[in-house]
Design a protein around this motif. Structure first.
Motif, PDB file in Angstrom:
ATOM      1  N   LEU A 122       0.633  -1.217  -0.102  1.00  0.00           N
ATOM      2  CA  LEU A 122       0.139   0.076   0.060  1.00  0.00           C
ATOM      3  C   LEU A 122       0.821   1.167   0.162  1.00  0.00           C
ATOM      4  CD1 LEU A 122      -3.099   0.826  -0.060  1.00  0.00           C
ATOM      5  CD2 LEU A 122      -2.816   0.856   2.286  1.00  0.00           C
ATOM      6  N   TYR A 123       1.828   0.920   0.705  1.00  0.00           N
ATOM      7  CA  TYR A 123       2.937   2.348   0.629  1.00  0.00           C
ATOM      8  C   TYR A 123       3.289   2.696  -0.579  1.00  0.00           C
ATOM      9  CZ  TYR A 123       7.291   4.616   1.358  1.00  0.00           C
ATOM     10  OH  TYR A 123       8.359   5.567   1.056  1.00  0.00           O
ATOM     11  N   PHE A 169      -9.428   5.996  -4.980  1.00  0.00           N
ATOM     12  CA  PHE A 169      -9.564   4.719  -4.402  1.00  0.00           C
ATOM     13  C   PHE A 169      -9.846   3.526  -5.577  1.00  0.00           C
ATOM     14  CE2 PHE A 169     -12.242   6.760  -0.961  1.00  0.00           C
ATOM     15  CZ  PHE A 169     -11.043   6.980   0.027  1.00  0.00           C
ATOM     16  N   GLN A 170     -10.322   3.923  -6.741  1.00  0.00           N
ATOM     17  CA  GLN A 170     -10.295   2.849  -7.639  1.00  0.00           C
ATOM     18  C   GLN A 170      -8.885   2.263  -8.118  1.00  0.00           C
ATOM     19  OE1 GLN A 170     -12.842   4.182 -11.039  1.00  0.00           O
ATOM     20  NE2 GLN A 170     -12.671   2.128 -11.994  1.00  0.00           N
ATOM     21  N   TYR A 176      -3.598  -2.451  -6.093  1.00  0.00           N
ATOM     22  CA  TYR A 176      -3.574  -3.696  -5.026  1.00  0.00           C
ATOM     23  C   TYR A 176      -3.695  -4.873  -5.551  1.00  0.00           C
ATOM     24  CZ  TYR A 176      -2.929  -4.604  -0.131  1.00  0.00           C
ATOM     25  OH  TYR A 176      -2.606  -5.426   1.064  1.00  0.00           O
ATOM     26  N   LYS A 177      -4.846  -5.084  -6.403  1.00  0.00           N
ATOM     27  CA  LYS A 177      -5.273  -6.294  -6.955  1.00  0.00           C
ATOM     28  C   LYS A 177      -4.190  -6.845  -8.070  1.00  0.00           C
ATOM     29  CE  LYS A 177     -10.119  -5.769  -6.939  1.00  0.00           C
ATOM     30  NZ  LYS A 177     -11.315  -5.391  -7.732  1.00  0.00           N
TER      31      LYS A 177
END
Length: 179
Positions: A122-123, A169-170, A176-177
């Protein structure tokens, strides 16, 4: 001389003052009646001024309330469809025109947002975001500001801010996915 403001304002007129002084030297019923009539006219003028002042005050409040109600009910909703139904009003505004020199103003102030995340993945995703998107996330989640407060702070509409936040966010979800 006089404690009563009404009398004081009445006697401020030079003609009335002279008439009153002449009455004190030589009291006559005619002069007294004239002074009384002039005083009644003076009192009536003050009453009318007071009435008009109150009317103006309440009418201005009513007008302000009407304008605020009108603005609340007739807001430009940027998410509404344009005639063909495929586009929205917000699509007509480019991101560059919305944010202007945003990148220059906030270029270093919100770079520490990445340090808040414990997750390395995430970072890495957040560190790749633009300064504009970092600022929006920082304002909403770290400073606990509402979307309306953030939109006023950076000078964009609430709809444009919401769209930018949702796009962020999207993008984070997609990146991330992939990992």
């Amino acid at each position: 001389m006089f404690q009563n403001r009404l009398l004081k304002s009445f006697l401020d007129d030079e003609k009335v003052s002279e008439l009153y002084k002449s009455y004190l030297k030589n009291p006559t019923t005619h002069t007294r009646d004239t002074i009384e009539k002039l005083f009644q006219i003076h009192v009536r003028k003050i009453q009318l001024l007071s009435y008009f002042s109150r009317v103006l005050h309440f009418e201005s409040q009513r007008y302000d309330k009407k304008i605020r109600r009108n603005n609340r009910f007739n807001q430009l909703i940027l998410d509404n469809d344009i005639n063909d139904g495929e586009n929205k009003f917000i699509d007509l505004i480019s991101n560059e025109s919305l944010y202007g020199d945003f990148e220059l103003i906030y270029s270093t102030e919100y770079t520490h947002l990445e340090t808040i995340f414990e997750d390395k993945q995430l970072y890495n995703i957040v560190s790749k975001l633009s300064q504009k998107k970092k600022h929006i996330l920082h304002s909403i989640f770290v400073e606990n500001l509402t979307e309306e407060e953030v939109s006023k702070k950076i000078g964009v509409s609430k709809q444009a801010l919401n769209k930018a936040k949702n796009e962020t966010f999207q993008k984070i979800r997609q990146d991330y996915k992939k990992i």
